[in-house]
Write a protein that holds these residues in place. Structure first.
Motif, short mmCIF file in Angstrom:
data_model
loop_
_atom_site.label_atom_id
_atom_site.label_comp_id
_atom_site.label_asym_id
_atom_site.label_seq_id
_atom_site.Cartn_x
_atom_site.Cartn_y
_atom_site.Cartn_z
N HIS A 63 0.86 -1.17 0.00
CA HIS A 63 0.00 0.00 0.00
C HIS A 63 0.90 1.23 0.00
CE1 HIS A 63 -3.69 -2.29 0.66
NE2 HIS A 63 -2.99 -3.02 1.50
N GLU A 64 0.73 2.06 -1.00
CA GLU A 64 1.53 3.27 -1.17
C GLU A 64 3.02 2.96 -1.18
OE1 GLU A 64 0.23 5.93 1.88
OE2 GLU A 64 -1.64 6.42 0.87
N GLY A 65 3.37 1.84 -1.80
CA GLY A 65 4.77 1.48 -2.00
C GLY A 65 5.43 0.78 -0.83
N GLU A 66 4.69 0.50 0.23
CA GLU A 66 5.25 -0.19 1.39
C GLU A 66 4.63 -1.58 1.50
OE1 GLU A 66 5.73 0.33 6.24
OE2 GLU A 66 5.05 2.01 4.99
N ALA A 67 5.48 -2.59 1.56
CA ALA A 67 5.00 -3.97 1.60
C ALA A 67 4.37 -4.30 2.95
CB ALA A 67 6.15 -4.94 1.34
N ALA A 68 3.30 -5.06 2.90
CA ALA A 68 2.69 -5.56 4.13
C ALA A 68 3.62 -6.62 4.73
CB ALA A 68 1.33 -6.18 3.83
N PRO A 69 3.84 -6.61 6.04
CA PRO A 69 4.76 -7.58 6.65
C PRO A 69 4.46 -9.03 6.30
CG PRO A 69 4.17 -5.88 8.24
CD PRO A 69 3.31 -5.65 7.03
N VAL A 70 3.18 -9.38 6.15
CA VAL A 70 2.82 -10.76 5.84
C VAL A 70 3.41 -11.20 4.50
CG1 VAL A 70 0.64 -10.19 4.68
CG2 VAL A 70 0.90 -12.41 5.80
N SER A 71 3.67 -10.26 3.60
CA SER A 71 4.25 -10.61 2.31
C SER A 71 5.62 -11.26 2.46
CB SER A 71 4.37 -9.35 1.43
OG SER A 71 3.11 -8.74 1.23
N TRP A 72 6.44 -10.68 3.32
CA TRP A 72 7.78 -11.23 3.52
C TRP A 72 7.72 -12.52 4.35
CZ3 TRP A 72 9.14 -8.99 -0.33
CH2 TRP A 72 9.19 -7.62 -0.52
N GLU A 73 6.73 -12.63 5.23
CA GLU A 73 6.53 -13.89 5.96
C GLU A 73 6.22 -15.02 4.99
OE1 GLU A 73 3.41 -13.08 8.74
OE2 GLU A 73 4.49 -11.39 9.64
#
Length: 343
Positions: free
Chosen positions: A24-34
């Motif tokens: 969202h607005e260029g910042e990855a949601a933490p769950v994506s890297w999980e």
């Protein structure tokens, strides 16, 4: 494997593990890297490639970061039509890529965004979709074993889809470790493929008039959590005061939520959120398995309970036998005193 999920579809044609990188607005949601870290494990077990899918506007940096974090390659759909998020362009773009590239496994964060568009991909693609998973594995045939709580959290169901592709799962945030951050290397861009954008603004059915952020807290991002259970007996003020002093968030067991003492968004456990804070203070919580499943990834657990035989003490790094209405205010006073001295 030769079973088909639809006319002319052979599951043997499907390969690779895909992870959707929500942003969202260029910042990855933490769950994506999980999910990317877990996807790396699954891909290594199946002998397939790990592919990150990044959709947005001006988000090439996230595709490169996904490669740095372990993806073999990244697919990038970059266009203004994808910002801000809307289910119809996201779902149509994702569906087109799934049908053209034929991934075997697709992992999506179980966030509001992920839940919103996952079905838009799964239904037209005749995919098997398991929602709100807390455990993932693959069997000896390479089939995804997607496990999730059922019967109100009293049991776990493991679901596999031998005759449908892709095998899709939305996964609860916080259940896997994201690993260490990684900076993209000079060659990271070489592993990023820009794909054709198949949707246009004039074809979308919705328009975002305003995006308001806030309202519901996300306890999965908290470094410190003070949680209460039945032992609160309706008074959560000690939890709130200690959480404020520590700069943390308040959470609760299912019992406390059902009593109306704490809002549902703060429930921890199999039927609530999964959290991994640096410090988890469990006050007046007995330690039922359903609750432990949601917080056993915490770095340090401090338990406060009047019952010295409460199961929670077996899972705590530190234990205090006492009434939370006496212990927590004392801890709050100590924290504030030290903060005043430090200031």
């Amino acid at each position: 494997m030769s079973a088909a999920s639809g006319p002319g579809i052979d599951v043997a044609d499907y390969r690779d593990v895909w992870v959707f990188v929500e942003q969202h607005e260029g910042e990855a949601a933490p769950v994506s890297w999980e999910l990317l870290a877990k996807g790396r494990e699954l891909a290594d077990e199946t002998g397939e490639s790990l592919v990150a899918l990044v959709v947005g506007d001006g988000v090439a940096h996230l595709a490169e970061e996904a490669v740095a974090r372990g993806a073999d390659r990244a697919l990038l759909a970059d266009d203004p039509v994808f910002e801000p998020y809307r289910a119809d362009p996201y779902g149509e773009q994702f569906r087109a890529l799934v049908e053209a590239r034929k991934p075997s496994i697709v992992l999506i964060g179980g966030t509001h965004t992920g839940r919103d568009f996952a079905g838009r991909v799964a239904v037209p693609a005749h995919a098997g979709l398991t929602a709100d998973c807390t455990e993932l594995a693959v069997d000896e045939e390479g089939l995804l074993l997607a496990s999730r709580p059922t019967f109100g959290g009293s049991a776990m169901a493991t679901i596999k889809c031998p005759a449908h592709r892709p095998q899709m799962a939305t996964v609860r945030a916080g259940v896997f470790d994201a690993g260490e951050p990684a900076e993209p290397t000079e060659n990271a861009a070489d592993a990023v493929e820009s794909v054709e954008v198949v949707v246009a603004e004039e074809d979308t059915l919705s328009t975002v008039l305003e995006r308001v952020v806030g309202g519901v807290v996300d306890i999965t991002d908290a470094d410190v959590i003070v949680a209460g259970g039945a032992g609160c007996e309706g008074d959560v003020t000690p939890l709130v005061e200690l959480a404020e002093a520590l700069g943390g968030e308040v959470a609760a067991t299912r019992a406390a939520v059902e009593e109306g003492w704490v809002e549902p968004a703060r429930q921890v456990g199999q039927t609530g959120k999964t959290v991994r804070p640096q410090l988890y203070i469990a006050a007046g919580i007995s330690g039922a398995v359903q609750h432990l499943e949601g917080m056993n990834g915490s770095d340090v657990v401090v338990a406060v309970n009047t019952d010295p035989n409460a199961p929670i003490f077996e899972h705590a790094d530190y234990g205090i036998v006492g009434d939370l209405h006496e212990v927590l205010p004392a801890l709050t006073a100590m924290v504030r005193e030290k903060q005043e001295v430090a200031a």
